[in-house]
Design a protein around this motif. Structure first.
Motif, PDB file in Angstrom:
ATOM      1  N   ASN A  96     -17.734 -16.175  37.185  1.00 50.37           N
ATOM      2  CA  ASN A  96     -18.819 -16.224  36.485  1.00 50.37           C
ATOM      3  C   ASN A  96     -20.086 -15.586  37.225  1.00 50.37           C
ATOM      4  OD1 ASN A  96     -19.817 -18.140  38.518  1.00 50.37           O
ATOM      5  ND2 ASN A  96     -19.524 -19.778  37.219  1.00 50.37           N
ATOM      6  N   ASP A  97     -21.343 -15.864  36.495  1.00 49.31           N
ATOM      7  CA  ASP A  97     -22.505 -15.022  37.122  1.00 49.31           C
ATOM      8  C   ASP A  97     -22.995 -15.281  38.738  1.00 49.31           C
ATOM      9  OD1 ASP A  97     -22.852 -13.829  34.785  1.00 49.31           O
ATOM     10  OD2 ASP A  97     -24.076 -15.232  33.879  1.00 49.31           O
ATOM     11  N   ASN A  98     -22.399 -16.776  39.070  1.00 45.83           N
ATOM     12  CA  ASN A  98     -22.739 -17.362  40.480  1.00 45.83           C
ATOM     13  C   ASN A  98     -21.518 -16.709  41.255  1.00 45.83           C
ATOM     14  OD1 ASN A  98     -25.020 -18.340  39.498  1.00 45.83           O
ATOM     15  ND2 ASN A  98     -23.837 -20.075  38.753  1.00 45.83           N
ATOM     16  N   ASN A  99     -20.582 -15.874  41.052  1.00 47.63           N
ATOM     17  CA  ASN A  99     -19.473 -15.565  41.721  1.00 47.63           C
ATOM     18  C   ASN A  99     -18.704 -16.694  41.966  1.00 47.63           C
ATOM     19  OD1 ASN A  99     -20.007 -12.894  42.024  1.00 47.63           O
ATOM     20  ND2 ASN A  99     -21.334 -12.962  43.769  1.00 47.63           N
ATOM     21  N   GLU A 100     -18.583 -17.688  41.167  1.00 53.54           N
ATOM     22  CA  GLU A 100     -17.425 -18.788  41.277  1.00 53.54           C
ATOM     23  C   GLU A 100     -16.403 -18.312  40.466  1.00 53.54           C
ATOM     24  OE1 GLU A 100     -20.650 -22.875  41.095  1.00 53.54           O
ATOM     25  OE2 GLU A 100     -20.200 -21.467  38.951  1.00 53.54           O
ATOM     26  N   VAL A 101     -15.090 -18.628  41.076  1.00 51.47           N
ATOM     27  CA  VAL A 101     -14.082 -18.142  40.626  1.00 51.47           C
ATOM     28  C   VAL A 101     -12.967 -19.461  40.009  1.00 51.47           C
ATOM     29  CG1 VAL A 101     -11.756 -16.987  40.942  1.00 51.47           C
ATOM     30  CG2 VAL A 101     -13.801 -16.376  42.126  1.00 51.47           C
ATOM     31  N   TYR A 102     -12.790 -19.358  38.797  1.00 51.09           N
ATOM     32  CA  TYR A 102     -11.925 -20.356  37.939  1.00 51.09           C
ATOM     33  C   TYR A 102     -10.606 -19.918  37.654  1.00 51.09           C
ATOM     34  CZ  TYR A 102     -16.264 -22.837  38.232  1.00 51.09           C
ATOM     35  OH  TYR A 102     -17.318 -23.603  38.380  1.00 51.09           O
ATOM     36  N   ILE A 103      -9.716 -20.611  38.198  1.00 53.05           N
ATOM     37  CA  ILE A 103      -8.037 -19.922  37.964  1.00 53.05           C
ATOM     38  C   ILE A 103      -7.496 -21.247  37.063  1.00 53.05           C
ATOM     39  CG2 ILE A 103      -5.758 -19.615  38.982  1.00 53.05           C
ATOM     40  CD1 ILE A 103      -7.349 -19.114  41.742  1.00 53.05           C
ATOM     41  N   TYR A 104      -7.156 -20.625  35.842  1.00 55.30           N
ATOM     42  CA  TYR A 104      -6.551 -21.418  34.834  1.00 55.30           C
ATOM     43  C   TYR A 104      -5.177 -21.476  35.008  1.00 55.30           C
ATOM     44  CZ  TYR A 104     -11.226 -21.782  33.168  1.00 55.30           C
ATOM     45  OH  TYR A 104     -12.486 -22.062  33.165  1.00 55.30           O
ATOM     46  N   TYR A 105      -4.187 -22.413  35.402  1.00 58.65           N
ATOM     47  CA  TYR A 105      -2.968 -22.515  35.469  1.00 58.65           C
ATOM     48  C   TYR A 105      -2.259 -23.427  34.879  1.00 58.65           C
ATOM     49  CZ  TYR A 105      -3.565 -26.218  39.131  1.00 58.65           C
ATOM     50  OH  TYR A 105      -3.727 -27.678  39.651  1.00 58.65           O
ATOM     51  N   ALA A 106      -1.010 -23.463  34.145  1.00 57.80           N
ATOM     52  CA  ALA A 106      -0.309 -24.494  33.633  1.00 57.80           C
ATOM     53  C   ALA A 106       0.803 -25.227  34.465  1.00 57.80           C
ATOM     54  CB  ALA A 106       0.411 -23.656  32.304  1.00 57.80           C
ATOM     55  N   SER A 107       0.926 -26.294  34.117  1.00 56.62           N
ATOM     56  CA  SER A 107       2.161 -26.766  34.834  1.00 56.62           C
ATOM     57  C   SER A 107       3.342 -27.516  33.987  1.00 56.62           C
ATOM     58  CB  SER A 107       1.395 -28.116  35.580  1.00 56.62           C
ATOM     59  OG  SER A 107       1.272 -29.310  34.674  1.00 56.62           O
ATOM     60  N   SER A 108       4.603 -26.659  34.509  1.00 53.83           N
ATOM     61  CA  SER A 108       5.719 -27.311  33.792  1.00 53.83           C
ATOM     62  C   SER A 108       5.700 -27.087  32.274  1.00 53.83           C
ATOM     63  CB  SER A 108       5.980 -28.609  34.132  1.00 53.83           C
ATOM     64  OG  SER A 108       6.126 -28.990  35.679  1.00 53.83           O
ATOM     65  N   ASP A 109       4.854 -25.808  32.011  1.00 54.50           N
ATOM     66  CA  ASP A 109       4.928 -25.662  30.495  1.00 54.50           C
ATOM     67  C   ASP A 109       4.694 -26.333  29.519  1.00 54.50           C
ATOM     68  OD1 ASP A 109       6.090 -23.045  31.325  1.00 54.50           O
ATOM     69  OD2 ASP A 109       7.984 -23.036  30.069  1.00 54.50           O
ATOM     70  N   THR A 110       3.645 -27.296  29.925  1.00 53.96           N
ATOM     71  CA  THR A 110       3.218 -28.474  29.123  1.00 53.96           C
ATOM     72  C   THR A 110       1.737 -28.488  28.859  1.00 53.96           C
ATOM     73  OG1 THR A 110       5.101 -29.835  29.710  1.00 53.96           O
ATOM     74  CG2 THR A 110       3.239 -30.949  29.096  1.00 53.96           C
ATOM     75  N   ARG A 111       0.947 -28.212  30.019  1.00 56.32           N
ATOM     76  CA  ARG A 111      -0.297 -28.648  29.962  1.00 56.32           C
ATOM     77  C   ARG A 111      -1.201 -27.485  30.767  1.00 56.32           C
ATOM     78  NH1 ARG A 111       2.376 -31.397  33.848  1.00 56.32           N
ATOM     79  NH2 ARG A 111       2.976 -32.821  32.244  1.00 56.32           N
ATOM     80  N   LEU A 112      -2.637 -27.233  30.769  1.00 57.23           N
ATOM     81  CA  LEU A 112      -3.446 -26.366  31.342  1.00 57.23           C
ATOM     82  C   LEU A 112      -4.259 -26.744  32.264  1.00 57.23           C
ATOM     83  CD1 LEU A 112      -3.713 -23.151  31.353  1.00 57.23           C
ATOM     84  CD2 LEU A 112      -5.774 -23.705  30.210  1.00 57.23           C
ATOM     85  N   HIS A 113      -4.409 -26.521  33.437  1.00 56.30           N
ATOM     86  CA  HIS A 113      -5.030 -26.964  34.767  1.00 56.30           C
ATOM     87  C   HIS A 113      -6.145 -26.042  35.166  1.00 56.30           C
ATOM     88  CE1 HIS A 113      -2.385 -30.526  35.377  1.00 56.30           C
ATOM     89  NE2 HIS A 113      -1.461 -29.654  34.923  1.00 56.30           N
ATOM     90  N   VAL A 114      -7.392 -26.287  35.951  1.00 52.68           N
ATOM     91  CA  VAL A 114      -8.203 -25.240  36.340  1.00 52.68           C
ATOM     92  C   VAL A 114      -8.220 -25.414  38.122  1.00 52.68           C
ATOM     93  CG1 VAL A 114     -10.285 -26.727  36.053  1.00 52.68           C
ATOM     94  CG2 VAL A 114     -10.158 -24.117  36.366  1.00 52.68           C
ATOM     95  N   ALA A 115      -8.261 -24.531  38.922  1.00 53.13           N
ATOM     96  CA  ALA A 115      -8.691 -24.584  40.513  1.00 53.13           C
ATOM     97  C   ALA A 115      -9.908 -23.921  40.342  1.00 53.13           C
ATOM     98  CB  ALA A 115      -7.489 -24.189  41.292  1.00 53.13           C
ATOM     99  N   ILE A 142       2.001 -35.044  39.245  1.00 50.34           N
ATOM    100  CA  ILE A 142       2.453 -35.098  37.805  1.00 50.34           C
ATOM    101  C   ILE A 142       2.377 -33.566  37.095  1.00 50.34           C
ATOM    102  CG2 ILE A 142      -0.087 -34.870  36.769  1.00 50.34           C
ATOM    103  CD1 ILE A 142       2.872 -36.704  35.228  1.00 50.34           C
ATOM    104  N   GLU A 143       1.870 -32.772  37.735  1.00 53.08           N
ATOM    105  CA  GLU A 143       2.167 -31.125  37.409  1.00 53.08           C
ATOM    106  C   GLU A 143       3.685 -30.788  37.679  1.00 53.08           C
ATOM    107  OE1 GLU A 143      -2.190 -29.638  39.212  1.00 53.08           O
ATOM    108  OE2 GLU A 143      -0.199 -28.997  40.184  1.00 53.08           O
ATOM    109  N   ARG A 144       4.603 -31.620  38.469  1.00 46.49           N
ATOM    110  CA  ARG A 144       5.780 -31.270  38.289  1.00 46.49           C
ATOM    111  C   ARG A 144       6.754 -31.615  37.455  1.00 46.49           C
ATOM    112  NH1 ARG A 144       9.132 -32.930  41.798  1.00 46.49           N
ATOM    113  NH2 ARG A 144      10.093 -31.201  42.253  1.00 46.49           N
ATOM    114  N   VAL A 145       5.975 -32.629  36.575  1.00 50.99           N
ATOM    115  CA  VAL A 145       6.888 -32.988  35.244  1.00 50.99           C
ATOM    116  C   VAL A 145       6.385 -32.221  34.037  1.00 50.99           C
ATOM    117  CG1 VAL A 145       7.454 -35.144  34.232  1.00 50.99           C
ATOM    118  CG2 VAL A 145       6.924 -35.394  36.584  1.00 50.99           C
TER     119      VAL A 145
END
Length: 388
Positions: free
Chosen positions: A330-349, A312-315
Motif C-alpha cells: 500500500n501507500d505506506n509500504n505495508e505488505v499484505y500477503i493473502y494466502y489460503a490454507s488447505s484449499d478451504t479459506r483465505l488468510h492474510v499475513a 487450523i490452517e492444516r485442516v
C-alpha cells in the motif's frame, strides 16, 4: 411464509456478523510478519442470495439451492486506497469461479460484489478456472492470469486433465477481455505470473512447465520467458529461474505466487514449494529475489519456508497446505500477503517492505546438507552466546 422470513433474516444476520467481524493480530511471532486470528474470506462470506432461492413459491422450505464449498486462492490488488481480492470460489458442484471482494481494510471487512466475475467463454473444452494472479502492468491494463483446466482427451482416465495459462485483462475488475491462452513448448502450464514491467521491450512471464496435470515430472522449477505480443502470447524459450532440489521444500514441485514486488535491492518473489510426505503433499510459501535490471537472475534465496500451515490452517479439503497467488503493497509500504490454507479459506499475513527485504536478503541460504546446516546454526549460536 413468516417462518421462512425469520430463517432468512437469521441467515442474513449471521452473514453480516461474519463480514463485519474484527480481525486482530494473533500471538504468533517470528519478526518477519504478523498472522491474524481470523481468515479474511471463507465460505461464510458468500452472500446468502448467491446460495438460497428467496422466492417462497419455488423454495417453500428455504433450502440452499447452490451451495459454496470453499473460498480461497485469491489474486490481490490495491487501487486508490481500497483492497480488492479476486477469489477462487468453489461451489458444492466442484466448479470454481472468480468473484471480487472489496474492503477499505487489508485485514477485515471484505464484502463480495453482487455478481461473480463473468469471463468470456471462448473455449468449449474449458471445464474449470481458478487461481488468478493480478498484475497491474506498466502498459495500463490489469491482467489476470489463471489456470484453465480441460479434460485430457488423449486419456481414457476420467480424472486426467490439461492445465493451461488463461489470460484476461481489465481496467476496472468489472469488464474482462479474454486473450488467447499462453502457448509454450511445455505440455502443460500452471502457476503462471505476468511481470509488472516490460523486459527488453517485451512482456515477461514466470512459468511452471510440467509433464502432467499434477506432476511436474522432469521439469526443473519456476521458469522465465519473454513474449512479443500479449494478444498472441507465445514463449519460445523458458529459462530456469528457481530450481527444485532434493530434500528441500521444493523437492516435488514449486510455482510462482504473487507478482514480484519491486524493492530497492531487487524483485522479491513470493512462491510456493511442495514436498512429499507419508501424509501426502505439503505446500509451503517461500521467497527469493531477482535483479532489478535482470529479472531472471536470482540474487537472494533465503533458506526454508516463509509461511507454513499452522493449527487450523492444516485442516481442510486438501490438508497441510498454504498457497498464495496475491500480495499488495500500500501507500505506506505495508505488505499484505493473502494466502489460503488447505484449499478451504483465505488468510492474510502483514509485514513491511523493509522487513520483507531484510528477510530475503539477510536470511542465510539453504546449505543443502545436514552437516553444513549444523555448521551454519552453530555459527549463529556462537554469535549469540558471545553477546550474553
Amino acid at each position: 411464509i413468516d417462518i421462512m422470513n425469520d430463517i432468512k433474516n437469521k441467515i442474513i444476520e449471521k452473514y453480516e456478523k461474519t463480514v463485519n467481524l474484527p480481525n486482530r493480530i494473533s500471538d504468533f511471532y517470528n519478526g518477519i510478519y504478523e498472522r491474524y486470528e481470523n481468515p479474511v474470506l471463507t465460505a461464510a462470506h458468500i452472500p446468502p442470495f448467491w446460495k438460497y432461492d428467496f422466492n417462497p413459491e419455488t423454495n417453500p422450505f428455504f433450502m440452499e439451492r447452490l451451495g459454496v464449498n470453499a473460498v480461497f486462492n485469491a489474486g490481490a490488488i490495491y487501487l486508490k486506497g481500497k483492497y480488492y481480492l479476486v477469489a477462487r470460489v468453489e461451489g458444492n458442484d466442484r466448479k470454481s469461479f472468480f468473484a471480487v471482494a472489496e474492503s477499505t481494510s487489508p485485514t477485515e471487512g471484505f464484502r463480495f460484489w453482487d455478481y461473480p466475475v463473468i469471463l468470456p467463454d471462448t473455449d468449449p473444452d474449458e471445464t474449470n478456472v481458478y487461481d488468478m494472479r493480478l498484475t497491474l502492468h506498466e502498459d495500463g491494463w490489469i491482467y489476470g492470469v489463471f489456470c484453465s483446466e480441460s479434460k485430457d482427451k488423449d486419456s481414457k482416465n476420467l480424472s486426467d486433465a490439461c492445465a493451461a495459462a488463461g489470460i484476461v485483462r481489465t481496467k476496472d475488475l468489472k469488464k474482462w477481455e479474454r486473450l488467447p491462452n499462453l502457448k509454450t513448448k511445455s505440455n502443460q502450464q500452471r502457476n503462471v505470473v505476468l511481470h509488472p514491467e516490460f523486459v527488453q521491450g517485451k512482456y515477461a512471464f514466470y512459468t511452471r512447465p510440467q509433464d502432467g496435470f499434477i506432476s511436474a515430472g522432469g521439469q526443473g522449477g519456476i521458469c522465465f520467458g519473454l513474449c512479443d505480443d500479449i494478444t498472441h502470447p507465445y514463449i519460445d524459450d523458458e529459462k530456469l529461474l528457481s530450481k527444485r532440489a532434493y530434500h528441500t521444500i521444493t523437492e516435488e514441485k514449486n510455482g510462482a505466487g504473487a507478482p514480484p514486488i519491486k524493492t530497492d535491492k531487487g524483485w522479491v518473489h513470493i512462491a510456493h514449494g511442495v514436498r512429499n510426505t507419508a501424509a501426502g503433499l505439503r505446500y509451503v510459501i517461500y521467497a527469493f529475489a531477482t535483479a532489478l535490471d535482470d529479472p531472471f537472475k536470482v540474487i537472494a534465496e533465503p533458506s526454508g519456508y516463509l509461511i507454513a500451515p499452522e493449527g487450523i490452517e492444516r485442516v481442510g479439503d486438501v490438508s497441510n497446505v498454504v498457497f498464495t497467488n496475491g500480495a499488495v503493497v500500500n501507500d505506506n509500504n505495508e505488505v499484505y500477503i493473502y494466502y489460503a490454507s488447505s484449499d478451504t479459506r483465505l488468510h492474510v499475513a502483514s509485514t513491511t517492505l523493509d522487513r520483507l527485504t531484510d528477510y530475503v536478503f539477510n536470511t542465510p541460504p539453504d546449505m543443502l546438507r545436514t552437516a553444513d546446516c549444523v555448521k551454519q546454526r552453530i555459527e549463529l549460536i556462537k554469535g549469540n552466546l558471545s553477546l550474553v
